[in-house]
Design an enzyme around this catalytic site. Structure first.
Site, PDB file in Angstrom:
ATOM      1  N   LYS A  15       0.838  -1.212   0.000  1.00 52.01           N
ATOM      2  CA  LYS A  15       0.000   0.000   0.000  1.00 52.01           C
ATOM      3  C   LYS A  15       0.868   1.255   0.000  1.00 52.01           C
ATOM      4  O   LYS A  15       0.666   2.158  -0.815  1.00 52.01           O
ATOM      5  CB  LYS A  15      -0.905   0.015   1.243  1.00 52.01           C
ATOM      6  CG  LYS A  15      -1.557   1.367   1.506  1.00 52.01           C
ATOM      7  CD  LYS A  15      -2.402   1.373   2.755  1.00 52.01           C
ATOM      8  CE  LYS A  15      -1.760   1.929   3.990  1.00 52.01           C
ATOM      9  NZ  LYS A  15      -1.584   3.384   4.076  1.00 52.01           N
ATOM     10  N   ASN A  16       1.829   1.318   0.919  1.00 54.02           N
ATOM     11  CA  ASN A  16       2.551   2.580   1.083  1.00 54.02           C
ATOM     12  C   ASN A  16       3.536   2.867  -0.052  1.00 54.02           C
ATOM     13  O   ASN A  16       4.039   3.989  -0.156  1.00 54.02           O
ATOM     14  CB  ASN A  16       3.236   2.639   2.462  1.00 54.02           C
ATOM     15  CG  ASN A  16       2.194   2.831   3.565  1.00 54.02           C
ATOM     16  OD1 ASN A  16       1.050   3.195   3.286  1.00 54.02           O
ATOM     17  ND2 ASN A  16       2.586   2.567   4.797  1.00 54.02           N
TER      18      ASN A  16
ATOM     19  N   CYS B 241      -5.471   8.141   8.543  1.00 52.69           N
ATOM     20  CA  CYS B 241      -5.850   7.645   9.876  1.00 52.69           C
ATOM     21  C   CYS B 241      -5.573   8.684  10.949  1.00 52.69           C
ATOM     22  O   CYS B 241      -4.538   9.355  10.918  1.00 52.69           O
ATOM     23  CB  CYS B 241      -5.065   6.371  10.197  1.00 52.69           C
ATOM     24  SG  CYS B 241      -5.533   4.972   9.189  1.00 52.69           S
TER      25      CYS B 241
ATOM     26  N   ARG C 172      -0.377  14.754  12.775  1.00 50.20           N
ATOM     27  CA  ARG C 172       0.447  14.385  11.609  1.00 50.20           C
ATOM     28  C   ARG C 172       0.728  15.637  10.788  1.00 50.20           C
ATOM     29  O   ARG C 172       0.058  15.923   9.812  1.00 50.20           O
ATOM     30  CB  ARG C 172      -0.264  13.312  10.779  1.00 50.20           C
ATOM     31  CG  ARG C 172      -0.568  12.077  11.566  1.00 50.20           C
ATOM     32  CD  ARG C 172      -1.313  11.046  10.756  1.00 50.20           C
ATOM     33  NE  ARG C 172      -0.446  10.301   9.860  1.00 50.20           N
ATOM     34  CZ  ARG C 172      -0.870   9.337   9.035  1.00 50.20           C
ATOM     35  NH1 ARG C 172      -2.140   9.031   8.994  1.00 50.20           N
ATOM     36  NH2 ARG C 172      -0.021   8.703   8.253  1.00 50.20           N
TER      37      ARG C 172
ATOM     38  N   ASP D 116       3.530   0.471  12.082  1.00 49.89           N
ATOM     39  CA  ASP D 116       2.303  -0.081  11.480  1.00 49.89           C
ATOM     40  C   ASP D 116       1.988  -1.500  11.972  1.00 49.89           C
ATOM     41  O   ASP D 116       0.889  -2.001  11.735  1.00 49.89           O
ATOM     42  CB  ASP D 116       2.416  -0.099   9.946  1.00 49.89           C
ATOM     43  CG  ASP D 116       2.622   1.291   9.373  1.00 49.89           C
ATOM     44  OD1 ASP D 116       2.220   2.262  10.036  1.00 49.89           O
ATOM     45  OD2 ASP D 116       3.194   1.404   8.286  1.00 49.89           O
TER      46      ASP D 116
ATOM     47  N   ARG E 164      -9.313   0.199   3.201  1.00 54.18           N
ATOM     48  CA  ARG E 164      -8.415   1.190   2.595  1.00 54.18           C
ATOM     49  C   ARG E 164      -7.037   0.607   2.350  1.00 54.18           C
ATOM     50  O   ARG E 164      -6.313   1.056   1.476  1.00 54.18           O
ATOM     51  CB  ARG E 164      -8.217   2.362   3.577  1.00 54.18           C
ATOM     52  CG  ARG E 164      -9.187   3.475   3.450  1.00 54.18           C
ATOM     53  CD  ARG E 164      -8.725   4.660   4.265  1.00 54.18           C
ATOM     54  NE  ARG E 164      -7.304   4.889   4.022  1.00 54.18           N
ATOM     55  CZ  ARG E 164      -6.426   5.264   4.933  1.00 54.18           C
ATOM     56  NH1 ARG E 164      -6.792   5.476   6.162  1.00 54.18           N
ATOM     57  NH2 ARG E 164      -5.165   5.444   4.615  1.00 54.18           N
TER      58      ARG E 164
HETATM   59  N1  EPU Z   1       6.074  14.423  10.939  1.00 57.85           N
HETATM   60  C1  EPU Z   1       6.138  15.765  11.226  1.00 57.85           C
HETATM   61  N2  EPU Z   1       6.225  16.632  10.178  1.00 57.85           N
HETATM   62  C2  EPU Z   1       6.217  16.217   8.888  1.00 57.85           C
HETATM   63  C3  EPU Z   1       6.163  14.847   8.602  1.00 57.85           C
HETATM   64  C4  EPU Z   1       6.076  13.964   9.657  1.00 57.85           C
HETATM   65  O1  EPU Z   1       6.130  16.168  12.379  1.00 57.85           O
HETATM   66  O2  EPU Z   1       6.306  17.070   7.997  1.00 57.85           O
HETATM   67  C5  EPU Z   1       5.961  13.437  12.044  1.00 57.85           C
HETATM   68  C6  EPU Z   1       4.572  12.812  12.041  1.00 57.85           C
HETATM   69  O3  EPU Z   1       3.648  13.616  12.764  1.00 57.85           O
HETATM   70  C7  EPU Z   1       4.804  11.471  12.693  1.00 57.85           C
HETATM   71  C8  EPU Z   1       6.231  11.124  12.250  1.00 57.85           C
HETATM   72  O4  EPU Z   1       6.828  12.354  11.812  1.00 57.85           O
HETATM   73  O5  EPU Z   1       4.782  11.625  14.104  1.00 57.85           O
HETATM   74  C9  EPU Z   1       6.290  10.089  11.148  1.00 57.85           C
HETATM   75  O6  EPU Z   1       5.692  10.564  10.011  1.00 57.85           O
HETATM   76  P1  EPU Z   1       6.110  10.083   8.553  1.00 57.85           P
HETATM   77  O7  EPU Z   1       6.128  11.318   7.699  1.00 57.85           O
HETATM   78  O8  EPU Z   1       7.280   9.189   8.560  1.00 57.85           O
HETATM   79  O9  EPU Z   1       4.861   9.230   8.175  1.00 57.85           O
HETATM   80  P2  EPU Z   1       3.943   9.375   6.949  1.00 57.85           P
HETATM   81  O10 EPU Z   1       4.745   9.583   5.731  1.00 57.85           O
HETATM   82  O11 EPU Z   1       2.832  10.338   7.239  1.00 57.85           O
HETATM   83  C10 EPU Z   1       4.023   6.854   6.271  1.00 57.85           C
HETATM   84  C11 EPU Z   1       2.980   5.819   6.076  1.00 57.85           C
HETATM   85  C12 EPU Z   1       2.427   5.404   7.434  1.00 57.85           C
HETATM   86  C13 EPU Z   1       3.564   4.870   8.279  1.00 57.85           C
HETATM   87  C14 EPU Z   1       4.681   5.919   8.392  1.00 57.85           C
HETATM   88  C15 EPU Z   1       5.879   5.462   9.162  1.00 57.85           C
HETATM   89  C16 EPU Z   1       2.023   6.423   3.953  1.00 57.85           C
HETATM   90  C17 EPU Z   1       0.913   7.018   3.197  1.00 57.85           C
HETATM   91  N3  EPU Z   1       1.914   6.389   5.275  1.00 57.85           N
HETATM   92  O12 EPU Z   1       3.344   7.925   6.911  1.00 57.85           O
HETATM   93  O13 EPU Z   1       1.505   4.379   7.169  1.00 57.85           O
HETATM   94  O14 EPU Z   1       3.078   4.590   9.568  1.00 57.85           O
HETATM   95  O15 EPU Z   1       5.082   6.340   7.063  1.00 57.85           O
HETATM   96  O16 EPU Z   1       6.410   4.354   8.609  1.00 57.85           O
HETATM   97  O17 EPU Z   1       2.996   5.944   3.377  1.00 57.85           O
HETATM   98  C18 EPU Z   1      -0.218   2.928   7.730  1.00 57.85           C
HETATM   99  O18 EPU Z   1       0.072   2.300   6.697  1.00 57.85           O
HETATM  100  O19 EPU Z   1      -1.043   2.494   8.592  1.00 57.85           O
HETATM  101  C19 EPU Z   1       0.405   4.216   7.973  1.00 57.85           C
HETATM  102  C20 EPU Z   1      -0.027   5.087   8.872  1.00 57.85           C
END
Ligand code: EPU
Length: 418
Positions: free
Chosen positions: A22-23, A116, A121, A304, A396
């Protein structure tokens, strides 16, 4: 309203084939619009996030053909069109259209992403990265406008190795003038998958999968194809379920190296995991020992998988502790697990889980995707019937989860109920 109904207690044997990640897919689909020709993405999971991203590409005047798990995306005529809240808020990954459209058109108008509700975030690292490349960003109510006369490569240090920010900056930077270096980049395998796709189009990205990614901008991106890597989180979820119920349960199409932290931990507590080429064979152990984990960025234990892991911990003898370090609110499953008989206390993003407690079926709610996976796991081991509502969160992200589990012997189905 659709619900998932499970009659718990069945052991599981047979084969589960792992779908595309998915990601990865949710980043590869927006990445396709950087291409001025046609791209093909293989092994795309049939999940609702895929369909929501396709709707956005169509809004932008792209053309998408779906043939089972193959997407062909024609992005020759991509235009600047405002991506409204009703589309952007459907999922987190809508934010990848920021990097892709900025790279392609130097202009983006988009409402904030959804996803989610698992904590605060923010997307400040994404926006700081775009600004470092020369974008000017204005915010109007719930909408962002990103504009640049031109994008110029720069050195960008991420305060946290964010998956989304790393990919988004990579998307914009591959069409910038000059070289961009992302320091403290995220190293998740999905990032390397996206970089390979962009390089197949003619981008010049090196170091993806390490904490320093170098991107030399190019002017034109051409026709290309890519295959989505197997979903390590889907595989991990079934491995955890197999640790509780598996009887020679074979998980097929796994890249084991992507799951080292999970496999090592499960073997340490006594689960039998054998490996045969790209398959893992799981046999449950009824005498699991309590253990501790903290979620970490890759290659640490994935956030995750922490929620399904809490269910496994309820079946271990003694006190297990799970610390969630990535998100501030990723324990949505806990009240429901406690309503099924678990003994879990949450303090400061740490779950203290006393086991072993039998679980009893109940009516529960999937508050987010992985909480939903955790409640399915609980329902499968519980005595009696579990009904899960708000299953759209689960659908999803997990392709054909009900079919995959019933094929290996679970008593699980989707029902319509008010
Ligand atoms: N963060 C910030 N500022 C930013 C970006 C992130 O403070 O600009 C913080 C977030 O609030 C969070 C942490 O950094 O506390 C991690 O965020 P990250 O950006 O790594 O996560 P993401 O890109 O929003 C993706 C996956 C998530 C997965 C995480 C970590 C997607 C669409 N989502 O999220 O997937 O948990 O990386 O591996 O790729 C899931 O699949 O259930 C899921 C939530």
């Amino acid at each position: 309203m659709q619900k998932i109904e499970i009659q718990g207690g069945n052991n599981l044997s047979g084969e589960i084939f792992i779908s595309g990640a998915k990601n990865s897919a949710v980043a590869l689909i927006p990445a396709a619009i950087l291409c001025n020709e046609e791209t093909t993405i293989y092994n795309v999971p049939e999940i609702s996030d895929r369909d929501d991203l396709i709707k956005i590409i169509e809004l932008l005047n792209g053309n998408v053909k779906v043939n089972q798990d193959i997407l062909t995306i024609d992005s020759k005529q991509i235009k600047n069109v405002y991506i409204p809240e009703e589309l952007s808020s459907k999922l987190r990954a809508s934010y990848y259209f920021m990097g892709a459209l900025l790279g392609r058109n130097k202009y983006v108008e988009i409402s904030l992403p959804g996803g989610c509700k698992i904590g605060n975030r923010k997307i400040d690292f994404h926006l700081k990265g775009f600004q470092a490349l020369g974008a000017v960003i204005t915010e109007e109510e719930n909408k962002l406008i990103l504009k640049a006369d031109k994008l110029i490569g720069n050195k960008i240090y991420l305060d946290f190795a964010s998956v989304g920010a790393t990919i988004n900056i990579m998307l914009a930077a591959c069409k910038a003038e000059g070289t961009t270096i992302i320091h403290n980049a995220a190293k998740e395998p999905e990032i390397a998958n996206v970089a390979t796709f962009l390089n197949n189009m003619g981008a010049k990205i090196s170091g993806a999968g390490t904490s320093k990614i170098t991107i030399e901008g190019v002017e034109y991106l051409h026709k290309a194809m890519i295959e989505v890597i197997p979903d390590r989180i889907e595989a991990g979820t079934y491995i955890i379920i197999g640790s509780l119920l598996g009887h020679n349960l074979r998980i097929k199409n796994v890249i084991k190296e992507h799951l080292t932290s999970l496999i090592a931990k499960l073997q340490e507590i006594g689960v039998s995991i054998e490996s045969e080429k790209n398959d893992l064979i799981i046999n449950k152990n009824d005498k699991l020992k309590a253990f501790n984990i903290a979620t970490l960025i890759y290659p640490g234990f994935p956030t995750d998988l922490a929620q399904p892991m809490t269910v496994l911990m309820t079946q271990c003898d003694g006190l297990s502790i799970l610390e969630e370090t990535i998100y501030s609110n990723r324990m949505g499953q806990v009240p429901y697990l406690n309503s099924m008989g678990a003994d879990i206390t949450v303090r400061n993003q740490m779950a203290f889980i006393k086991g072993k407690t039998p679980l009893i079926g109940n009516d529960v709610v999937a508050s987010d995707l992985r909480a939903g996976a955790s409640l399915i796991t609980a329902g499968l081991i519980a005595k009696g019937k579990t009904k899960i509502s708000e299953i759209e969160h689960i659908l999803r992200g997990y392709e054909h989860i009900v079919e995959k589990l019933s094929n290996v012997g679970a008593n699980i189905k989707i029902i319509e109920e008010v």
